[in-house]
Scaffold this motif. Structure first.
Motif, PDB file in Angstrom:
ATOM      1  N   PRO A 133       0.940  -1.184  -0.071  1.00 13.99           N
ATOM      2  CA  PRO A 133       0.080  -0.130  -0.011  1.00 13.99           C
ATOM      3  C   PRO A 133       0.854   1.277  -0.033  1.00 13.99           C
ATOM      4  N   TYR A 134       1.846   1.346   0.470  1.00  9.60           N
ATOM      5  CA  TYR A 134       2.847   2.317   0.645  1.00  9.60           C
ATOM      6  C   TYR A 134       3.336   2.683  -0.777  1.00  9.60           C
ATOM      7  N   PHE A 135       3.989   1.717  -1.207  1.00 13.88           N
ATOM      8  CA  PHE A 135       4.624   1.631  -2.711  1.00 13.88           C
ATOM      9  C   PHE A 135       3.634   2.091  -3.816  1.00 13.88           C
ATOM     10  N   ASN A 136       2.284   1.564  -3.604  1.00 10.03           N
ATOM     11  CA  ASN A 136       1.277   1.983  -4.586  1.00 10.03           C
ATOM     12  C   ASN A 136       0.588   3.200  -4.162  1.00 10.03           C
ATOM     13  N   ARG A 137       1.448   4.032  -3.394  1.00 12.43           N
ATOM     14  CA  ARG A 137       0.833   5.363  -3.117  1.00 12.43           C
ATOM     15  C   ARG A 137      -0.629   5.370  -2.371  1.00 12.43           C
ATOM     16  N   GLN A 138      -1.074   4.344  -1.690  1.00 14.60           N
ATOM     17  CA  GLN A 138      -2.288   4.322  -1.058  1.00 14.60           C
ATOM     18  C   GLN A 138      -2.299   4.564   0.413  1.00 14.60           C
ATOM     19  N   THR A 139      -1.202   4.791   0.804  1.00 10.24           N
ATOM     20  CA  THR A 139      -1.075   5.202   2.316  1.00 10.24           C
ATOM     21  C   THR A 139       0.095   6.236   2.231  1.00 10.24           C
ATOM     22  N   SER A 140      -0.023   7.153   3.162  1.00  9.22           N
ATOM     23  CA  SER A 140       1.151   8.238   3.377  1.00  9.22           C
ATOM     24  C   SER A 140       1.784   7.816   4.816  1.00  9.22           C
ATOM     25  N   PRO A 141       3.143   8.105   4.839  1.00 11.78           N
ATOM     26  CA  PRO A 141       3.717   7.759   6.223  1.00 11.78           C
ATOM     27  C   PRO A 141       3.261   8.336   7.380  1.00 11.78           C
ATOM     28  N   LYS A 142       3.133   8.013   8.701  1.00 15.21           N
ATOM     29  CA  LYS A 142       2.899   8.536   9.844  1.00 15.21           C
ATOM     30  C   LYS A 142       3.526   7.939  11.105  1.00 15.21           C
ATOM     31  N   ILE A 143       4.515   8.480  11.555  1.00 15.15           N
ATOM     32  CA  ILE A 143       5.313   7.758  12.350  1.00 15.15           C
ATOM     33  C   ILE A 143       5.373   8.073  14.079  1.00 15.15           C
ATOM     34  N   LEU A 144       5.237   7.222  14.849  1.00  9.00           N
ATOM     35  CA  LEU A 144       5.409   7.414  16.216  1.00  9.00           C
ATOM     36  C   LEU A 144       6.624   7.130  16.813  1.00  9.00           C
ATOM     37  N   ILE A 145       7.418   7.737  17.396  1.00  9.74           N
ATOM     38  CA  ILE A 145       8.507   7.378  18.009  1.00  9.74           C
ATOM     39  C   ILE A 145       8.603   7.538  19.518  1.00  9.74           C
ATOM     40  N   THR A 146       9.067   6.588  20.204  1.00 11.67           N
ATOM     41  CA  THR A 146       8.933   6.723  21.651  1.00 11.67           C
ATOM     42  C   THR A 146      10.221   5.842  22.230  1.00 11.67           C
ATOM     43  N   THR A 147      10.201   5.792  23.313  1.00  8.54           N
ATOM     44  CA  THR A 147      11.519   5.287  24.069  1.00  8.54           C
ATOM     45  C   THR A 147      11.012   4.190  25.057  1.00  8.54           C
TER      46      THR A 147
END
Length: 348
Positions: A133-147
């Motif tokens: 889905p990412y490489f087919n441009r169906q989704t856009s990245p949204k990242i959660l960074i935690t520790t």
């Protein structure tokens, strides 16, 4: 009143010292490591032919001899290099090709899982995997960074600097919440990836990357962490432009999966006006992360500035699905005693 003699003042005769081969100024070392007399000395050698520098008991004299021997070796090597260069220029087109030096990388043991870019099976797997889905441009990245729980300052600063490298990323603190509870909340808030920075003795030492909502999850060992203030001659802080991404030497099926995980962290269309590049370079199964800004000095020359942070990753395991340390199914696990039997065998 006493008159000074010709050889010295104060009425004392000057002592004439005969130059011997034991004086440091009159001693030269031959190419085979033996010491010989200087040009002014009539003797050819100060030591027997089989005498080695390592047999000299005096530490300072032994160090002096060794230094002179190394200098002579460097001069001989440079002279041979210049001579070979002149011979190649004289031959021109007829000069023989330069020999390729043997390295661990080009002597790599053949791996059956190395990907052929024209393989139909690989193309089908990539079209139907979790990253499609990412490489087919169906989704856009949204990242959660935690520790990890109760992080220290160095780990917190690394997370903050990573958020400036990865667009559309958000930093949150765990506050004692288990990862199994965090993942459903991330899926409900449309996060596509979860990054967890672990630490030991106040130093970041691990990274967990989980692709949401269906996985996979990769666990990396982290080392050689350098924050922006610790990098010499670094450039100015990065801008908010979407960077370009470079993936090097991810050639096997496992390497392709890891490379696609890193690629899915960044939006599709980089903003070239920002001139920023995020690089994941795989060398001998160590993944080196660097973040640079390039500068055009002329039509042919380009300069680069490292912006930071930098770190090195080593893959420990690749797990199917999201993070589950108890019932998770692993696609690949690093087993040092079984897999590290040869220095020329790599898995990525």
């Amino acid at each position: 009143m006493a008159k000074g003699g010709e050889n010295g003042g104060g009425g004392k005769k000057g002592l004439k010292r005969k130059a011997t081969s034991e004086d440091p100024e009159e001693t030269v070392v031959s190419g085979d490591g033996t010491a010989e007399g200087g040009a002014q000395s009539p003797k050819a050698a100060a030591f027997p032919p089989g005498f080695s520098i390592s047999e000299i008991k005096n530490k300072q004299r032994r160090h002096l001899m060794f230094t002179r021997w190394k200098q002579q070796q460097r001069k001989e090597k440079l002279a041979a290099k210049k001579k070979l260069k002149k011979e190649r220029e004289a031959l021109g087109v007829k000069a023989p090709p330069k020999p390729v030096p043997k390295t661990i990388d080009n002597q790599r043991v053949y791996d059956e899982t190395i990907v052929d870019p024209h393989d139909e099976e690989v193309a089908y797997d990539e079209a139907t995997d979790e990253f499609a889905p990412y490489f087919n441009r169906q989704t856009s990245p949204k990242i959660l960074i935690t520790t990890s729980d109760r992080p220290h300052g160095r780990t917190v600063r690394l997370c903050e600097q990573l958020s400036t490298v990865i667009p559309n990323s958000h930093v949150y603190y765990r506050r004692g919440l288990a990862l199994k509870k965090i993942i459903p909340q991330c899926i409900a808030r449309d996060f596509t990836d979860l990054i967890v920075i672990n630490e030991d003795r106040k130093t970041p030492n691990g990274l967990i990357l989980s692709h949401l909502p269906h996985g996979p999850t990769a666990h990396f060992k982290m080392s050689s962490v350098r924050l922006r203030k610790e990098i010499k001659r670094r450039g100015k802080d990065p801008t908010e432009h979407i960077p370009e991404i470079i993936l090097n030497n991810f050639t096997t099926r496992l390497g392709h999966s890891v490379g696609r995980m890193f690629a899915s962290l960044f939006p599709h269309d980089p903003q070239f006006i920002g001139r920023q590049v995020a690089t994941f370079h795989n060398q001998r199964d160590y993944i080196f992360f660097r973040f640079h800004r390039y500068i055009f000095k002329s039509e042919k020359k380009v300069g680069i500035q490292e912006l930071g942070p930098r770190f090195t990753l080593k893959l420990r395991s690749l797990q199917k699905g999201t993070f589950d340390s108890k019932y998770g199914e692993y696609e690949w696990v690093h087993k040092p005693r079984e897999m590290d039997t040869s220095r020329r065998k790599f898995h990525l």
